[in-house]
Design an enzyme around this catalytic site. Structure first.
Site, PDB file in Angstrom:
ATOM      1  N   PRO A 232     -26.231  12.218  32.267  1.00 52.01           N
ATOM      2  CA  PRO A 232     -25.555  13.431  32.742  1.00 52.01           C
ATOM      3  C   PRO A 232     -26.527  14.372  33.457  1.00 52.01           C
ATOM      4  O   PRO A 232     -27.745  14.263  33.291  1.00 52.01           O
ATOM      5  CB  PRO A 232     -25.029  14.063  31.439  1.00 52.01           C
ATOM      6  N   GLY A 234     -28.911  17.401  34.299  1.00 52.27           N
ATOM      7  CA  GLY A 234     -29.722  18.326  33.520  1.00 52.27           C
ATOM      8  C   GLY A 234     -30.406  17.738  32.310  1.00 52.27           C
ATOM      9  O   GLY A 234     -30.992  18.465  31.510  1.00 52.27           O
ATOM     10  N   GLY A 236     -32.963  15.598  32.295  1.00 50.23           N
ATOM     11  CA  GLY A 236     -34.400  15.415  32.466  1.00 50.23           C
ATOM     12  C   GLY A 236     -34.799  14.169  33.225  1.00 50.23           C
ATOM     13  O   GLY A 236     -35.922  13.687  33.076  1.00 50.23           O
ATOM     14  N   LYS A 237     -33.924  13.616  34.066  1.00 48.24           N
ATOM     15  CA  LYS A 237     -34.251  12.394  34.818  1.00 48.24           C
ATOM     16  C   LYS A 237     -35.367  12.664  35.833  1.00 48.24           C
ATOM     17  O   LYS A 237     -36.347  11.927  35.921  1.00 48.24           O
ATOM     18  CB  LYS A 237     -32.996  11.871  35.521  1.00 48.24           C
ATOM     19  N   HIS A 454      -3.420  36.074  19.046  1.00 50.10           N
ATOM     20  CA  HIS A 454      -3.720  34.757  19.629  1.00 50.10           C
ATOM     21  C   HIS A 454      -5.028  34.192  19.050  1.00 50.10           C
ATOM     22  O   HIS A 454      -5.062  33.050  18.568  1.00 50.10           O
ATOM     23  CB  HIS A 454      -3.821  34.895  21.156  1.00 50.10           C
ATOM     24  N   GLU A 455      -6.082  35.003  19.084  1.00 50.11           N
ATOM     25  CA  GLU A 455      -7.393  34.525  18.594  1.00 50.11           C
ATOM     26  C   GLU A 455      -7.383  34.350  17.073  1.00 50.11           C
ATOM     27  O   GLU A 455      -8.010  33.428  16.547  1.00 50.11           O
ATOM     28  CB  GLU A 455      -8.502  35.491  19.011  1.00 50.11           C
TER      29      GLU A 455
END
Length: 640
Positions: A232, A234, A236-237, A454-455
């Site tokens: 994916p 970010g 570190g490739k 709601h929350e």
């Protein structure tokens, strides 16, 4: 201060205006030393006219060159005569120093006697014989041509890429790869890469081979010709490739897949040839191609717009260079992509990219190591718990963690703190996930009550379900595009079971269910919840095969080629069944959430009232109202 790695940065850059000024100064200098003769040729004179000038005493001196040509210099009085107006001034409208006239003499002896008589009678000041080489005149005549050729060469070199800017027309087929000096340019090593232990172990073999090839070749082994870093964004490739460049101590060529792409036909293939030619000349060497999917996509799969011939030509050349006739095994290719599913199979085969190294999102232990690296330059409080920070950032990549550390430092500076503390990191995580707080957003009391209900519905349902993610805090402070949010700490699972997914869907529908239970009407505030739940339900049915009606069937295409297809992988009747099952699945969890909230309506309203009063509540507040979760007995406390 970062060191400038551009080898051309210290070279003197010539301004075109400096060149033009130099040319003008050269012409002026020649005009000065030659008296303007290079710009204005003396007028031709007849023998009779010379005798007339000589009799009148209008000639100051005569120079006989090579006993053939007489150069006539007029006196000042003669130059004031209107008859000599044309030769009195040079091309710059300055007094002409001469010669003013020339004529070809006949018998040199008779002409000399004539000048002797004129000198005796004081009709002429002096005369002289001079021998001159034709080379000087030839040089002066050729000087304009030499200058024009010089300017043309200068312009051509500028256009060939030496001058920067827009001039790359003659250098367009050359590789754009940047060569890094292993001794000065790259300071990154494997010690600077936190986590990624498996990836580092695999790629370190390549570095070891470059340093000590006999260790492997003595046993008959061959080093892999290429390694593909997949994972994916970010994770570190590219950082891992930089560490390879710093550790290998060999020439390292770095470029992006898009550097091969150009509007002109054949340029991409030419750049690939030039890149490998440079690498072979400096072998052993490493080539790193970032985002290789820009040129490595599968050939002939784009049915919508036809195959891109130029991109395919570039890929064909890359395949030939990596493993074809006459390939050099001393050049190792590293590549990185997060779209390995769209790469061409010929590129992925053994002999080209022998290894695929998967660089996954870091786990909790690796996140702690990454935090340790990024916290090193920060001024932080003593005793900062790295394990706590790692627990608060599930699913974060290395780049996300670097961003968290930077945001925490900015938040601490904004609050005039002398050191970054634990709360700054929590605020930074909230800032990155949810967006910037908008405390000045105008919200009516009625809307605030609806948001709180709601929350509180999310919090209540998730608290009552065993497999729902543990709650950290709930807020009704607007943040980003949301009017409120419930923060959870999801468990890091390798596999997910059906009951776990259903509990998560039920908790997600708790917000809308709370509105229905409390107000008996619903609002548009559940858009993101509906989107998430619909995506989960569709995945359960069409990807993971977790639906009894559809059965153990998946319509997921891991190769990524289904995006080019106009047709669905299932019939219209199956599509209707899928739609029906998705709707039934979501509605069943919605009804389940309503049932839970109706059984705990008093506690729901009590939680909403506290939320309206405090705006932010934490896990402790829920424990005060609902009591401890029985199935949470072994769960570690993550919020103090």
């Amino acid at each position: 201060m970062a060191k400038d790695n551009n080898p051309n940065s210290n070279k003197f850059k010539v301004s075109p205006w400096l060149v033009y000024a130099s040319i003008l100064l050269i012409f002026l200098f020649i005009s000065y030393i030659t008296g303007g003769s290079s710009f204005q040729e003396p007028a031709q004179m007849k023998s009779s006219d010379f005798n007339s000038f000589l009799e009148k005493g209008q000639i100051e001196k005569v120079i006989i060159r090579n006993k053939k040509v007489a150069e006539i210099y007029l006196s000042k009085a003669a130059l004031q005569n209107k008859a000599n107006k044309k030769v009195a001034k040079d091309v710059f409208d300055q007094p002409n120093k001469g010669p003013h006239y020339t004529f070809i003499i006949g018998d040199v002896g008779n002409f000399e006697k004539k000048l002797d008589v004129a000198k005796t009678e004081k009709k002429i000041t002096d005369y002289d014989f001079q021998e001159s080489s034709n080379w000087g005149d030839l040089f002066i005549q050729l000087l304009p041509i030499i200058i024009i050729v010089g300017v043309w060469i200068f312009i051509m070199r500028r256009m060939s890429g030496g001058g920067g800017g827009g001039g790359q027309i003659f250098n367009i087929g050359k590789s754009k790869a940047k060569l890094f000096d292993e001794k000065t340019d790259i300071k990154t090593s494997f010690k600077d890469v936190a986590g990624l232990e498996g990836a580092k172990e695999e790629i370190q073999e390549i570095v070891e081979f470059l340093k000590n090839p006999e260790k492997y070749t003595n046993l008959g082994g061959k080093i892999p010709k290429g390694a593909l870093l997949v994972g994916p964004p970010g994770t570190g490739k590219t950082l891992l490739a930089k560490a390879v460049a710093g550790e290998a101590q060999v020439p390292f060529f770095s470029l992006s897949g898009s550097d091969f792409v150009e509007m002109f036909v054949g340029v991409g293939a030419s750049r690939v040839r030039d890149l490998f030619k440079q690498a072979k000349e400096k072998s052993p060497a490493i080539i790193f191609i970032d985002e290789i999917d820009a040129v490595g996509r599968a050939r002939g799969k784009n049915n919508m717009s036809g195959g891109n011939d130029e991109r395919e030509n570039t890929l064909n050349q890359l395949l030939t260079e990596m493993d074809g006739f006459g390939t050099n095994s001393n050049v190792i290719v590293l590549a990185a992509t997060n779209r390995a599913d769209v790469l061409d199979k010929a590129l992925m085969r053994a002999g080209r990219f022998d290894r695929q190294i998967f660089v996954d999102l870091p786990d909790i232990r690796e996140r702690a190591e990454i935090f340790q690296v990024h916290l090193a330059p920060l001024k932080k409080v003593e005793g900062l718990d790295l394990d706590f920070l790692a627990k608060q950032t599930p699913g974060f990549s290395g780049a996300d963690i670097a961003n968290v550390c930077n945001e925490a430092a900015l938040i601490a500076a904004r609050n005039n703190k002398t050191a970054v503390d634990k709360q700054d990191f929590l605020d930074a995580v909230d800032r990155i996930i949810g967006g910037l707080e908008k405390k000045n957003k105008i919200i009516t009391p009625e809307e605030k009550k609806a948001i709180a209900i709601h929350e509180a519905g999310h919090a209540t349902v998730s608290w009552m379900l065993e497999h729902a993610a543990p709650l950290i805090k709930v807020t009704i402070v607007p943040r980003g595009q949301s009017l409120g949010a419930a923060w959870y700490l999801p468990e890091e699972r390798q596999i997910v079971r059906t009951d776990q997914m259903l509990d998560e869907m039920c908790a997600t529908m708790g917000g809308r269910a709370a509105e229905k239970v409390t107000f008996d009407r619903i609002s548009t505030g559940a858009l993101s919840d509906l989107e998430k739940v619909t995506r989960q339900a569709r995945a359960m049915i069409t990807i993971y095969g977790l639906n009894d009606k559809i059965g153990n069937v998946t319509y997921y295409d891991s190769s990524g080629q289904s995006e080019y297809s106009f047709s669905k992988p299932y019939s219209e009747e199956t599509a209707k069944v899928i739609d029906t099952e998705i709707s039934m699945l979501i509605e069943s969890q919605y009804e389940r959430a309503i049932k839970i909230l109706e059984d705990n309506k008093d506690k729901l309203n009590q939680l909403a009232d506290i939320l309206i009063e405090k705006e932010v509540i934490f896990k402790d507040d829920l424990e005060t109202i609902f009591g401890k979760r029985t199935f949470d007995a072994n769960l570690e406390e993550v919020v103090s």
